[in-house]
Enzyme design. Structure first.
Site: not given
Length: 544
Positions: A21-22, A24-26, A44, A142
């Site tokens: 899905i996506g 990020g940095g984490m 995740k 964030d």
């Protein structure tokens, strides 16, 4: 950090991964199927640095579990639901509800800014989510459009990605002392290493509302250093589209967290707007620590006729024309910003340190070692651009060379206060205030800046009246003036009168204004004319 690809098979023998899905940095988020409960979920995969030792990796996992348990206790319709946390291949995986829809960032990229009503709806949802998180001692840290999901069909707004959240009383997932987050949305107190609390998330929400209303963050710059400078120092310019939500936006974007608008007040105003189509008539938020008129987000405040123009006063003090205000007589202590150090940012490339320094303004002297003359017809040389103009201080005044890049004559006994991005010189007790603001020139010139400021004045200055904006010149430069009367903020004793002048020079817009009691406007005008007559540009002092 290693490269992560979609693992095959099941995670924890239960969650079968689908498309990504996506990322990020984490971590990386995958669509998955919970084969035990026959439902779709989001999984995740948290990134773990491959160079960590076994002990360090275990500490990272322990922190992840501790924070995930805390976040899982947040029950609110606008907060993502955490179903499970498991371990696979030596790294933690978080299982969450799958929100079918798109992120606010994708919505903005595809369709542009949202209307004020939609921004208000998103703001109310986010305030509810943050209130629930803060009640559990969780700071999100964030808040940004990419972490706000808009569910298709229902329109539900969901706050997600607590990956760098801070839990009260616990060490965070990220390394102690490291900075994580999105600089454009990060509160100035976090940038400067100050105390972080719920107010920091509210600042981020204010930036998010600006972005939703305009399509871009007001702190977007071409470099990380530029972003940091904009967040901590530059003039804050909410978008014109903020319109009826401007008092809320400005209240949330108050740099001093002690004076930032609270969640309850922001939600009350936004809900009122959703119910009636306008903010409550009492919604005229004015930051209490700013005891002098400060220009709205546009370039600088405005000013009265320049010293080249004919003065408006004829020598007698006019009677106040604004309704009197029952103000409490409290004297806020002048805040002197001594040194704000922005520490190295982890995970963003090379470290960066920015120091904003406030030094005591020093009397200008033509030669080192020679004492300056505080009053009388003193004449001193000022290091300036491009030559060495001489500044004369009339009796009762003395010349100061300010580190911000200017020199002028101020009355004896006045003290300097740096309140970024402005510099103030206060009389004893702050009865009179001389303000100076330097910023980039605007395409529409000083008159555009003054008109913008005057248009927003009713929302900035209690009891604003008798406002007058005029196009003029100052020492041959394009200029504009603004003059008005107002009731003052809570710590002011009564009606005040302000003279203000802005002009373009050398690619910058310089703005000088004087505020004082309306019953002493002649004295205020004298201070104003003297400041303008003696004002010269100098080289800024960048370090102590």
């Amino acid at each position: 950090m290693g490269t992560f690809a979609a693992p095959e098979g099941l995670i924890a023998g239960r969650y079968r991964l689908g498309p990504r899905i996506g990322r990020g940095g984490m971590g990386t988020v995958w669509r998955a199927n919970d084969e035990l409960l026959a439902r779709e979920v989001a999984v995740k995969e948290l990134h773990v640095d491959d160079e960590l030792s076994a002990a360090e990796a275990q500490v990272h996992r322990d922190r992840t579990l501790r924070e995930a348990r805390t976040v899982a206790q947040i029950k609110h319709p606008n907060v993502i639901v955490l179903h499970d946390i498991v371990e696979q291949d030596g790294r933690p995986w978080i299982v969450m509800e799958l929100v079918d829809g798109r992120a606010l960032s994708d919505r903005l990229a595809a369709e542009g800014p949202v209307p004020a009503r939609e921004a208000a709806r998103i703001g109310v949802a986010m305030l509810g989510a943050l209130r629930a998180a803060h009640a559990r001692g969780v700071l999100h840290r964030d808040i940004k459009p990419a972490n706000v999901l808009l569910e298709a069909g229902t329109g539900r707004v969901v706050l997600t990605d607590f990956g760098i959240a801070q839990v009260s009383g616990a060490t965070t997932i990220t390394e102690t002392g490291a900075f994580v987050g999105s600089p454009e949305y990060t509160a100035p107190e976090r940038m400067s290493g100050g105390r972080t609390g719920p107010e920091s998330d509210l600042w981020s929400l204010g930036v998010l509302l600006c972005t939703a209303l305009s399509g871009a963050s007001p702190f977007h710059r071409d470099s990380l250093g530029g972003i940091l400078h904009a967040v901590v120092y530059d003039e804050i310019r909410p978008p014109a589209n903020a319109g009826p939500l401007l008092p809320v936006v400005r209240g949330l974007l108050e740099r001093d967290p002690a004076h930032r608008m609270g969640a309850d007040e922001a939600e009350r105003l936004l809900r009122g707007y959703l119910d009636t189509g306008r903010l409550a008539s009492s919604a005229r938020y004015t930051p209490t620590q700013r005891s002098v008129p400060v220009p709205p987000p546009a370039p600088a405040p405005p000013a009265p006729p320049s010293p080249d123009a004919t003065p408006h006063n004829t020598g007698t003090d006019p009677s106040p024309t604004c309704p009197p205000q029952n103000a409490r007589r409290g004297r806020g202590r002048t805040v002197l910003m001594a040194a704000v150090a922005l520490t190295a940012l982890a995970g963003m490339g090379a470290g960066l340190a920015v120091v904003l320094v406030d030094r005591e303004s020093e009397p200008v002297d033509p030669k080192p070692g020679r004492p300056s003359v505080p009053s009388g017809q003193a004449s001193v040389a000022v290091p300036s651009l491009p030559s060495q103009p001489r500044v004369k201080a009339p009796a009762g005044y003395h010349v100061v060379r300010d580190p911000a890049g200017f020199a002028l004559a101020v009355p004896d006994g006045y003290t300097r206060s740096l309140e970024p991005p402005r510099v103030f010189y206060y009389s004893p007790g702050k009865e009179f205030r001389i303000g100076i603001l330097i910023q980039d020139a605007r395409p529409d010139g000083p008159i555009g800046a003054m008109r913008d400021s005057a248009a927003q004045a009713p929302d900035r200055y209690p009891g604003y009246c008798d406002g007058r904006v005029e196009k003029t010149t100052h020492k041959g430069n394009p200029a504009a003036s603004w003059e008005f009367t107002w009731n003052g903020f809570e710590e002011d004793p009564g009606p005040r009168h302000t003279y203000d002048l802005g002009w373009d020079e050398g690619g910058k817009m310089y703005d000088v204004w004087v505020s004082g009691p309306a019953v002493k406007s002649v004295e205020g005008r004298r201070h104003f004319d003297t400041a303008l007559d003696t004002f010269v540009r100098t080289r800024p002092v960048s370090s102590p």
